[in-house]
Scaffold this motif. Structure first.
Motif, PDB file in Angstrom:
ATOM      1  N   LYS A  97      -4.082   1.551  18.029  1.00  0.00           N
ATOM      2  CA  LYS A  97      -4.497   2.483  19.082  1.00  0.00           C
ATOM      3  C   LYS A  97      -3.933   3.873  18.844  1.00  0.00           C
ATOM      4  O   LYS A  97      -4.570   4.871  19.180  1.00  0.00           O
ATOM      5  N   ARG A  98      -2.758   3.945  18.241  1.00  0.00           N
ATOM      6  CA  ARG A  98      -2.151   5.246  17.946  1.00  0.00           C
ATOM      7  C   ARG A  98      -2.259   5.587  16.458  1.00  0.00           C
ATOM      8  O   ARG A  98      -1.665   6.557  15.995  1.00  0.00           O
ATOM      9  N   LYS A  99      -2.975   4.737  15.718  1.00  0.00           N
ATOM     10  CA  LYS A  99      -3.183   4.931  14.278  1.00  0.00           C
ATOM     11  C   LYS A  99      -1.846   4.989  13.524  1.00  0.00           C
ATOM     12  O   LYS A  99      -1.663   5.787  12.603  1.00  0.00           O
ATOM     13  N   VAL A 100      -0.927   4.141  13.954  1.00  0.00           N
ATOM     14  CA  VAL A 100       0.374   4.027  13.282  1.00  0.00           C
ATOM     15  C   VAL A 100       0.269   2.947  12.202  1.00  0.00           C
ATOM     16  O   VAL A 100      -0.144   1.816  12.478  1.00  0.00           O
ATOM     17  N   GLN A 101       0.662   3.298  11.001  1.00  0.00           N
ATOM     18  CA  GLN A 101       0.584   2.387   9.870  1.00  0.00           C
ATOM     19  C   GLN A 101       1.909   1.607   9.759  1.00  0.00           C
ATOM     20  O   GLN A 101       2.989   2.193   9.721  1.00  0.00           O
ATOM     21  N   ILE A 102       1.807   0.272   9.716  1.00  0.00           N
ATOM     22  CA  ILE A 102       2.990  -0.577   9.543  1.00  0.00           C
ATOM     23  C   ILE A 102       2.963  -1.161   8.144  1.00  0.00           C
ATOM     24  O   ILE A 102       2.036  -1.897   7.785  1.00  0.00           O
ATOM     25  N   ASP A 103       3.962  -0.845   7.341  1.00  0.00           N
ATOM     26  CA  ASP A 103       4.082  -1.356   5.968  1.00  0.00           C
ATOM     27  C   ASP A 103       5.248  -2.328   5.887  1.00  0.00           C
ATOM     28  O   ASP A 103       6.337  -2.058   6.413  1.00  0.00           O
ATOM     29  N   PHE A 104       5.012  -3.439   5.228  1.00  0.00           N
ATOM     30  CA  PHE A 104       6.032  -4.478   5.076  1.00  0.00           C
ATOM     31  C   PHE A 104       6.373  -4.590   3.591  1.00  0.00           C
ATOM     32  O   PHE A 104       5.530  -4.961   2.782  1.00  0.00           O
ATOM     33  N   LYS A 105       7.617  -4.250   3.250  1.00  0.00           N
ATOM     34  CA  LYS A 105       8.031  -4.253   1.848  1.00  0.00           C
ATOM     35  C   LYS A 105       9.061  -5.356   1.598  1.00  0.00           C
ATOM     36  O   LYS A 105      10.091  -5.413   2.250  1.00  0.00           O
ATOM     37  N   TYR A 106       8.743  -6.218   0.646  1.00  0.00           N
ATOM     38  CA  TYR A 106       9.641  -7.310   0.264  1.00  0.00           C
ATOM     39  C   TYR A 106       9.259  -7.771  -1.138  1.00  0.00           C
ATOM     40  O   TYR A 106       8.181  -7.442  -1.644  1.00  0.00           O
ATOM     41  N   GLU A 107      10.121  -8.540  -1.762  1.00  0.00           N
ATOM     42  CA  GLU A 107       9.851  -9.082  -3.092  1.00  0.00           C
ATOM     43  C   GLU A 107       9.270 -10.479  -2.925  1.00  0.00           C
ATOM     44  O   GLU A 107       9.915 -11.372  -2.370  1.00  0.00           O
TER      45      GLU A 107
END
Length: 352
Positions: A214-224
């Motif tokens: 809704k707020r165009k917030v990008q969630i990135d999940f970084k892991y190996e």
């Protein structure tokens, strides 16, 4: 005269000098001049030694004790030091040290009581404010309907939805208060189990996906991908920790912002970092954001919603896991919240 060190020293020195003179007068070889000189020397040395002894070992320490007792009586303990006194042959100095330690302990108790009293005042003021807002809002909508607006179907539905929303906020506040109180009192028990921390974070991301979009917030999940992220903790409560931190990262971010969730497996623990590029937290607020109802920007927090108890609950949950929540922030650039949990090492199938 006898209530001062010099008066007592004079009497005792005179007595010693007279004894010396009396003893020398019994000797036939002692001349009058010898007796006079010996008496003078005995008086002078005795007077000097007794004065120094009484002044530094007795009267001065008694004076310090009286000063200490007067401060305790007047409740003026601000200048009392808790430094250990130097070793001394005077038993009075040891008594003075004991009284000093007692006074310092009482001062610490007084400070703690004052802080608790201040905390109670702030807590009552905060909770009154938090309860007043949804109650007054609900009252306003209901009274408006009772005054005649209920006949208008469109207005009626709009006001009922707003009243329901206010009551939902009130219910969330009460539930968070009960949860926090039960955690502090030890009523809520932790159920520890092995689970994949990566899967928990992915579940939270899926739950908050709609709000972020809704707020165009990008969630990135970084892991190996090849690493193990199995931990031993209370899954439900750690889910709530991740939910609260990621929710805040989205809520206090700017439109089209970015939230980066980092998951790192170390030798004995797993570290979680939740970073946003939002408004940031001023340095003077960093130490207080985990307090109940503390808000960095009260107006914006009210607009965004929330009970003001989320971070306090997060802190107590992690403390129950013998972990801590840490935060670093730069105003205008964003914040990073971090915590760690124990890593459960994978067993060897050949040698479990």
């Amino acid at each position: 005269m006898l209530n001062t060190s010099r008066g007592i020293s004079f009497v005792l020195a005179l007595a010693i000098a007279l004894l010396v003179v009396a003893f020398l007068s019994l000797l036939d070889e002692a001349s009058f001049i010898l007796i006079l000189v010996a008496g003078g020397l005995a008086f002078s040395s005795a007077y000097l030694l007794i004065t120094i002894t009484l002044e530094f070992l007795v009267f001065r320490e008694i004076g310090n004790i009286y000063t200490m007792l007067e401060k305790i009586q007047k409740k003026d303990l601000s200048e009392i030091s808790d430094k250990k006194s130097k070793s001394s042959i005077s038993p009075l100095r040891k008594i003075n040290a004991v009284i000093n330690s007692y006074a310092v302990a009482r001062q610490k108790e007084i400070d703690a009581l004052q802080k608790n009293a201040e905390f109670r005042r702030e807590f009552i003021a905060d909770i009154s404010h938090e309860l007043k807002t949804p109650i007054f809002a609900t009252q306003g909508y209901i009274h408006t309907l009772l005054d005649g607006a209920i006949d208008d179907k469109q207005v009626r539905m709009k006001f009922l939805k707003r009243a329901a929303k206010s009551l939902d906020s009130l219910d969330n506040l009460v539930q968070d208060l009960l949860t926090l109180n039960q955690m502090e009192s030890g009523v809520i028990k932790f159920v520890f189990e092995d689970f994949d921390l990566k899967e928990v974070i992915e579940e939270v991301m899926e739950e908050l996906e709609h709000k972020a979009s809704k707020r165009k917030v990008q969630i990135d999940f970084k892991y190996e991908a090849d690493k193990n992220y199995i931990t031993h903790a209370d899954r439900q409560k750690i889910y709530r920790v991740c939910q609260n931190l990621i929710f805040n990262a989205v809520k206090y971010n700017h439109d089209k912002g970015e939230v980066i969730i980092g998951l790192k497996a170390h030798k004995n623990h797993i570290q979680v970092d939740i970073k946003d590029d939002g408004q940031g937290i001023p340095p003077e607020d960093l130490k207080r954001i985990f307090e109940r109802f503390y808000r960095v920007e009260k107006s914006r927090n009210k607009k965004e919603g929330g009970t003001g108890l989320g971070l306090a609950i997060v802190k107590h949950i992690l403390e129950g896991h013998k972990s801590k929540i840490s935060v670093s922030s730069t105003v205008g650039k964003g914040s990073i919240f971090s915590f760690s949990l124990p890593l459960v090492k994978e067993s060897n199938p050949e040698n479990p």
